[in-house]
Design a protein around this motif. Structure first.
Motif, PDB file in Angstrom:
ATOM      1  N   GLU A   1      -2.627 -15.687  44.659  1.00  0.00           N
ATOM      2  CA  GLU A   1      -1.308 -16.019  44.931  1.00  0.00           C
ATOM      3  C   GLU A   1      -0.517 -16.087  43.567  1.00  0.00           C
ATOM      4  O   GLU A   1       0.781 -15.588  43.549  1.00  0.00           O
ATOM      5  CB  GLU A   1      -1.266 -17.589  45.204  1.00  0.00           C
TER       6      GLU A   1
ATOM      7  N   ILE B   1       0.418 -12.281  43.537  1.00  0.00           N
ATOM      8  CA  ILE B   1       1.421 -11.700  44.560  1.00  0.00           C
ATOM      9  C   ILE B   1       2.621 -12.150  43.952  1.00  0.00           C
ATOM     10  O   ILE B   1       3.794 -11.739  44.262  1.00  0.00           O
ATOM     11  CB  ILE B   1       0.952 -12.580  45.941  1.00  0.00           C
TER      12      ILE B   1
ATOM     13  N   ASP C   1       6.081  -9.868  43.101  1.00  0.00           N
ATOM     14  CA  ASP C   1       6.759  -9.770  44.323  1.00  0.00           C
ATOM     15  C   ASP C   1       8.070  -9.039  44.305  1.00  0.00           C
ATOM     16  O   ASP C   1       8.212  -8.578  45.544  1.00  0.00           O
ATOM     17  CB  ASP C   1       7.260 -11.267  44.448  1.00  0.00           C
TER      18      ASP C   1
ATOM     19  N   LYS D   1       5.200  -5.836  48.475  1.00  0.00           N
ATOM     20  CA  LYS D   1       5.086  -6.627  49.566  1.00  0.00           C
ATOM     21  C   LYS D   1       3.494  -6.802  50.033  1.00  0.00           C
ATOM     22  O   LYS D   1       2.759  -5.609  49.845  1.00  0.00           O
ATOM     23  CB  LYS D   1       5.931  -6.037  50.690  1.00  0.00           C
ATOM     24  N   VAL D   2       3.198  -7.705  50.459  1.00  0.00           N
ATOM     25  CA  VAL D   2       1.916  -8.098  50.946  1.00  0.00           C
ATOM     26  C   VAL D   2       1.567  -7.569  52.213  1.00  0.00           C
ATOM     27  O   VAL D   2       2.489  -7.712  53.189  1.00  0.00           O
ATOM     28  CB  VAL D   2       1.663  -9.578  51.042  1.00  0.00           C
ATOM     29  N   GLU D   3       0.684  -6.191  52.246  1.00  0.00           N
ATOM     30  CA  GLU D   3       0.598  -5.806  53.659  1.00  0.00           C
ATOM     31  C   GLU D   3      -0.704  -6.466  54.216  1.00  0.00           C
ATOM     32  O   GLU D   3      -0.684  -6.466  55.359  1.00  0.00           O
ATOM     33  CB  GLU D   3       0.325  -4.461  53.352  1.00  0.00           C
TER      34      GLU D   3
ATOM     35  N   PRO E   1      -2.763 -10.037  53.964  1.00  0.00           N
ATOM     36  CA  PRO E   1      -2.799 -11.448  53.011  1.00  0.00           C
ATOM     37  C   PRO E   1      -4.615 -11.563  52.633  1.00  0.00           C
ATOM     38  O   PRO E   1      -5.238 -10.862  52.811  1.00  0.00           O
ATOM     39  CB  PRO E   1      -2.449 -12.611  53.852  1.00  0.00           C
TER      40      PRO E   1
ATOM     41  N   PHE F   1      -7.100  -8.371  49.203  1.00  0.00           N
ATOM     42  CA  PHE F   1      -5.772  -8.288  49.696  1.00  0.00           C
ATOM     43  C   PHE F   1      -5.086  -7.107  49.282  1.00  0.00           C
ATOM     44  O   PHE F   1      -5.569  -6.458  48.408  1.00  0.00           O
ATOM     45  CB  PHE F   1      -4.905  -9.452  49.570  1.00  0.00           C
TER      46      PHE F   1
ATOM     47  N   LEU G   1      -1.450  -5.050  48.763  1.00  0.00           N
ATOM     48  CA  LEU G   1      -0.042  -4.728  48.324  1.00  0.00           C
ATOM     49  C   LEU G   1       0.735  -3.365  48.601  1.00  0.00           C
ATOM     50  O   LEU G   1      -0.178  -2.248  48.147  1.00  0.00           O
ATOM     51  CB  LEU G   1       0.126  -5.307  46.982  1.00  0.00           C
TER      52      LEU G   1
END
Length: 177
Positions: A147, A150, A154, A158-160, A162, A172, A174
């Protein structure tokens, strides 16, 4: 019986026809600066190309009459190769960065800088947090680290996918914004 010689054009084997390889009686000629010169015989077009120390290159053999350009053939081939390489490298790559849940702050910052560099090149980043041995008891630390990463990235990412636990890994993805 003698072997038959098969007729093959230079264009089939090594690209467009150039200079004396052009066999049609008339061609549409485009000058070295891109202007339309018009339809003329191949010999006249060759003479015009030789006058400026360039080549006559057939660029559209299927047209009626074929279109030829007065250009430097070596430079033409170089630009064609460059264009084809550019088309090949259009898909974004997925690059992986690996971390551990107890990674130090400076090492995390180095990984974040690497992630920013990768995202700047329009590629995706797969971040893997690996747990070993007793670290499996501290999965929440890994989730907090994910987290944190991320939120730090930011503004450019963008989170592709999670964060997801996969065995001994928290994974995860990005992508660039």
């Amino acid at each position: 019986m003698a072997p038959r010689r098969m007729e093959t054009s230079n264009r089939d084997q090594h690209g467009p026809r150039i200079n004396e390889m052009i066999r049609t009686p008339q061609v549409r000629v485009v000058g070295e600066d891109g202007e339309q010169i018009g339809i003329m015989s191949v010999s006249d077009a060759l003479a015009r190309a030789r006058k400026v120390n360039l080549d006559l290159v057939e660029v559209a053999a299927d047209a009626k009459p074929p279109v030829c350009r007065i250009i430097n053939y070596g430079k033409f081939k170089y630009e064609q190769k460059k264009r084809s390489l550019k088309k090949q490298s259009s898909a974004p790559l997925l690059k992986e960065l690996r971390l551990r849940p107890n990674t130090g702050e400076h090492d995390i910052q180095v990984k974040l800088n690497k992630a920013k560099e990768i995202l700047g090149k329009r590629d995706k980043v797969l971040i893997t947090i690996v747990f070993r041995g007793r670290e499996m008891a501290y999965i929440t630390e890994g989730s907090k680290l994910a987290e944190d990463i991320i939120t730090r990235l930011d503004e450019i990412a963008k989170v592709e996918a999670p964060p997801k636990q996969m065995g001994k890994k928290l994974v995860f993805t990005l992508g660039p914004k």
